[in-house]
Structure formats: structure tokens, C-alpha cells
Write a protein that holds these residues in place. Sequence first.
Motif, mmCIF file in Angstrom:
data_model
loop_
_atom_site.group_PDB
_atom_site.id
_atom_site.type_symbol
_atom_site.label_atom_id
_atom_site.label_comp_id
_atom_site.label_asym_id
_atom_site.label_seq_id
_atom_site.Cartn_x
_atom_site.Cartn_y
_atom_site.Cartn_z
ATOM 1 N N UNK A 218 0.850 -1.200 0.000
ATOM 2 C CA UNK A 218 0.000 0.000 0.000
ATOM 3 C C UNK A 218 0.880 1.242 0.000
ATOM 4 N N UNK A 219 0.609 2.184 -0.909
ATOM 5 C CA UNK A 219 1.413 3.396 -0.995
ATOM 6 C C UNK A 219 1.109 4.320 0.174
ATOM 7 N N UNK A 220 1.981 5.306 0.348
ATOM 8 C CA UNK A 220 1.787 6.271 1.434
ATOM 9 C C UNK A 220 0.477 7.034 1.251
ATOM 10 N N UNK A 221 0.145 7.389 0.006
ATOM 11 C CA UNK A 221 -1.095 8.121 -0.248
ATOM 12 C C UNK A 221 -2.315 7.295 0.110
ATOM 13 N N UNK A 222 -2.280 6.003 -0.198
ATOM 14 C CA UNK A 222 -3.426 5.135 0.078
ATOM 15 C C UNK A 222 -3.657 4.938 1.566
ATOM 16 N N UNK A 223 -2.624 5.180 2.385
ATOM 17 C CA UNK A 223 -2.787 5.039 3.833
ATOM 18 C C UNK A 223 -3.445 6.266 4.463
ATOM 19 N N UNK A 224 -3.556 7.353 3.695
ATOM 20 C CA UNK A 224 -4.195 8.561 4.212
ATOM 21 C C UNK A 224 -5.697 8.357 4.333
ATOM 22 N N UNK A 225 -6.364 9.086 5.251
ATOM 23 C CA UNK A 225 -7.828 9.072 5.259
ATOM 24 C C UNK A 225 -8.368 9.461 3.885
ATOM 25 N N UNK A 226 -9.545 8.956 3.566
ATOM 26 C CA UNK A 226 -10.096 9.152 2.224
ATOM 27 C C UNK A 226 -10.151 10.620 1.829
ATOM 28 N N UNK A 227 -10.590 11.487 2.724
ATOM 29 C CA UNK A 227 -10.716 12.901 2.372
ATOM 30 C C UNK A 227 -9.370 13.550 2.065
ATOM 31 N N UNK A 228 -8.319 13.117 2.755
ATOM 32 C CA UNK A 228 -6.996 13.708 2.528
ATOM 33 C C UNK A 228 -6.371 13.235 1.221
ATOM 34 N N UNK A 229 -6.965 12.218 0.600
ATOM 35 C CA UNK A 229 -6.490 11.796 -0.712
ATOM 36 C C UNK A 229 -7.064 12.678 -1.825
ATOM 37 N N UNK A 230 -8.025 13.533 -1.458
ATOM 38 C CA UNK A 230 -8.585 14.476 -2.414
ATOM 39 C C UNK A 230 -7.837 15.808 -2.300
ATOM 40 N N UNK A 231 -7.277 16.256 -3.399
ATOM 41 C CA UNK A 231 -6.355 17.396 -3.390
ATOM 42 C C UNK A 231 -6.978 18.669 -2.815
ATOM 43 N N UNK A 232 -8.214 18.960 -3.222
ATOM 44 C CA UNK A 232 -8.826 20.210 -2.761
ATOM 45 C C UNK A 232 -9.018 20.210 -1.252
ATOM 46 N N UNK A 233 -9.552 19.109 -0.715
ATOM 47 C CA UNK A 233 -9.732 19.056 0.734
ATOM 48 C C UNK A 233 -8.384 19.082 1.432
ATOM 49 N N UNK A 234 -7.382 18.408 0.884
ATOM 50 C CA UNK A 234 -6.062 18.372 1.524
ATOM 51 C C UNK A 234 -5.458 19.772 1.627
ATOM 52 N N UNK A 235 -5.598 20.562 0.580
ATOM 53 C CA UNK A 235 -5.072 21.928 0.628
ATOM 54 C C UNK A 235 -5.853 22.783 1.628
ATOM 55 N N UNK A 236 -7.162 22.626 1.598
ATOM 56 C CA UNK A 236 -8.015 23.331 2.564
ATOM 57 C C UNK A 236 -7.635 22.947 3.986
ATOM 58 N N UNK A 237 -7.469 21.673 4.240
ATOM 59 C CA UNK A 237 -7.119 21.178 5.577
ATOM 60 C C UNK A 237 -5.727 21.667 5.993
ATOM 61 N N UNK A 238 -4.787 21.694 5.052
ATOM 62 C CA UNK A 238 -3.421 22.143 5.373
ATOM 63 C C UNK A 238 -3.414 23.602 5.818
ATOM 64 N N UNK A 239 -4.081 24.461 5.050
ATOM 65 C CA UNK A 239 -4.136 25.867 5.439
ATOM 66 C C UNK A 239 -4.836 26.061 6.766
ATOM 67 N N UNK A 240 -5.924 25.326 6.965
ATOM 68 C CA UNK A 240 -6.667 25.392 8.221
ATOM 69 C C UNK A 240 -5.793 24.965 9.394
ATOM 70 N N UNK A 241 -5.025 23.900 9.193
ATOM 71 C CA UNK A 241 -4.181 23.366 10.263
ATOM 72 C C UNK A 241 -3.089 24.353 10.663
#
Length: 423
Positions: free
Chosen positions: A1-24
Motif C-alpha cells: 500500500x502506498x503512502x497516499x493510500x494510507x491517508x484518510x479518504x478525504x486527505x487523498x482528495x487534493x482540494x480538501x487536503x489543501x483546505x485542511x493544510x491551510x486550516x491546520x
Amino acid sequence: MSRTERLPALLREQSFRRYWTGHTVSLFGDQITQIALPLLAVLALDAGATQMGWLTAAGLLPSLLFSVHAGVWADRSGRRRHMMITTDLGRALALVSLPVAWVMGWLDLGQLYAVAFMVGTLSVLFDVCNAALFISLVPTESYVEGNSLLNGSRAMSFMVGTSAGGALVQLLSAPIALLADTTSYLTSAWQLSRIQPTEPPAAARAKGDLMAGFRYLIRSRVLRSYYGAVTTLNLFNFAFQAIFVLYATTELGLSPGLLGAVLGSGAAGAVIGSLLTGRIVRRIGIGRATLLGLFAFPAPLVLVPLAQGSVPLTTMCIFLAEFGSGFGVMVLDISGGSLTASLIPDTLRSRVAGASRLCNYGIRPIGALAGGWLGATIGLRPTLWIATLGALLGLTWVLPSRIPLRTITPKPSHSEAQPHRTP
């Protein structure tokens, strides 16, 4: 399993990941400011209990004044992401004025009040826009997961950001520590500029727009009970928050570095709460999980006025209080936030967010002022007893309501609202 596949499903989506990163990143900066700003008032400007109450109230008063109007403006505009970017840049500019004034020898309590008020005003607009942006990025069935990720970041910021804030104040001074939050707002603005979600459409102008959010909130028995509970909780909790730093540093003798470390370590409870809330919801249901959070958030804080004796003993009491309260606030915010999000039509989100924020946040400056006045009048410890026990009164709203039996249901239909999702 790749590193990306181990992420929660939402964090595998680029838009949510960027939103979450800025929020964090922004949340980490906020935690530094949360301890640096009151310490700046206490250590550099010799603020007392009344002044601390006013400082806390200055940051919270905009929620009382502008929440409803901000919600209407955001829904009518439809350009919520652009508004959020603008507010991030404005907050960065406001905060950077404090270290500049400190270097120039101009810093006074008046400027602290003004900056706290300005940052609070821009935060109101950011948050009512964020309520709609979140559902543009997260499908209904993933609300608990999305809220868990966002609140998990908040929990980590409690643990790391507060400790870092205390250390930065002790090593570099409070004004310099505030620069970290300035950088975090710029990072949030940059990440938001990199996403293009399909937002709910702009709402048409209509008579009664200003009260539309209130009408929807009041007519919903679940929303009415929930926000009545959290409003009561926040009234007393912010009386507690207004004098807590003063009490810990002057009466318990904790240094800024030790206070930051204890608060950060105690926030491990929030991290654990963010990780376990999903399981708790699946085990007992989202309604009962919300009820649990309404109790577990305020109850552990009774250990703070109980704290007496040696510094190690009082430090342990504060650690346990923060640990338990942090766990409870995550259960409450994730379960309660997901439950309420499932009940609101898309094009009413900013208006309902404004109305609920007026209740939830608007009561906070009143609590802060009351805490500062009571602290100066009857003493810090008696005020903390009133605040910690009074916060438990929020339970009286939900025990007779339908909230304990609720589950997440599809969003209600609305004559002016249809779901919109990112393709």
C-alpha cells in the motif's frame, strides 16, 4: 500500500487536503496568539483582572455585533472562498502591527483592544464563509470524518501551539511570538487560493434575509436545544477563560513556559478525543455523543479552582483539567458540528452560521466581562467555581430534547436550496 493510500479518504482528495493544510497551519498560529496576547497584556502592560476581561471581550464582541450581517453578506455574495482569503490577509496585517508598535515604544492596552477587535471581526466573516465551504468539499456521509480531521488539527494545535507559544514568549517575548500567527494566516490564504470548489450559489435578495437564519434555527427543535446548550456553556466557560491565565500566573505561581507546557500536554486529551469520537459516534449514536461532550467538556475544569498547595500539585490539577476538558470539547465539536451540519440547507448555511454564531460566540464577551468583573470583585478562585459549575447548566437544554436520539439524516429540502457538490 502506498503512502497516499494510507491517508484518510478525504486527505487523498487534493482540494480538501489543501483546505485542511491551510486550516491546520492557521490553527497552530492561533494557539500561539491565544497565550501570547494575554501574556503580553499581563507581563508587558501590567493588566489586571478588569483589563484582562476587556481584552478577551474585545476579541469576542464582533461575534455579537456582526455575525448575522456577515452571514447574509456571505450568502448573497456566493464568493465565500475569496472572502476567506481577504480576511486571512487582514488578520495578518492587524497582528503584525503589535510587534511593530512594541519595537517603536508605542504599544499600549488600547492598541491590544483594537487589534483583538479587528481580528475578531475578520474571524466572524471567515467562519460564516467556512461553514459553506466545508460542505462544498465534504459529502454528507463524510461529515464526521471531515470534522474529525479539522478538529484533530485543532487538538494538535492545542498541544503543540500552546507549548510553543509559552516557550516563544519566554525566549523571545510576547510581541515576537505573535509573528508566528501572522505567518500562519498568510499560509492559510495561499492554500485557499489553490482550490476551486463548487460553492453553493449566491442567495437571491429577499425580504427578511437578516432573520432567515434565526427563523430556521428557532423552528428546528434540535438546533434550538443544541445552541441553547452551547450558549449557556460558553457564557460560563469564557468567564473562566478571562481570568484563567491571571489566576495561574499570579495565584498558582506558574511561569509562562510551564503554563504553556502544561496546557500543551493537557491538550493530548483533545488529540485522543478527535481520534476516538468517530468510534464513540458509531457505538452510542451521534445524539448521545453530543450529550456526552456537553458534560465532558466543562466538568473536568472544576479541578482548576480545586488546585492548591505546591507547584507540582497545582500543575497536575491543571494538566488533568485540560486533558479531560480537551477530550470533551472534541467529542462535542465533532459530533455536534456534524449533527447540525446535516440539518441546514446549503444556501442558508452562512445565515444559519451567523445566527448560531451570534448565540454561541456573542455570549462570550458577556461571559468574559462578567468573569473579569467578578474576579476583581469577589476574587479569582470564587469566580472560577461559579464559572466551572455554571457551565454544566447547558445540559438542561438537551436532556429533555430529541438530541440524544438523533442520527445523521440527509439534508432537508428547502425551497431555495439544492445540494451542490464538487465534481
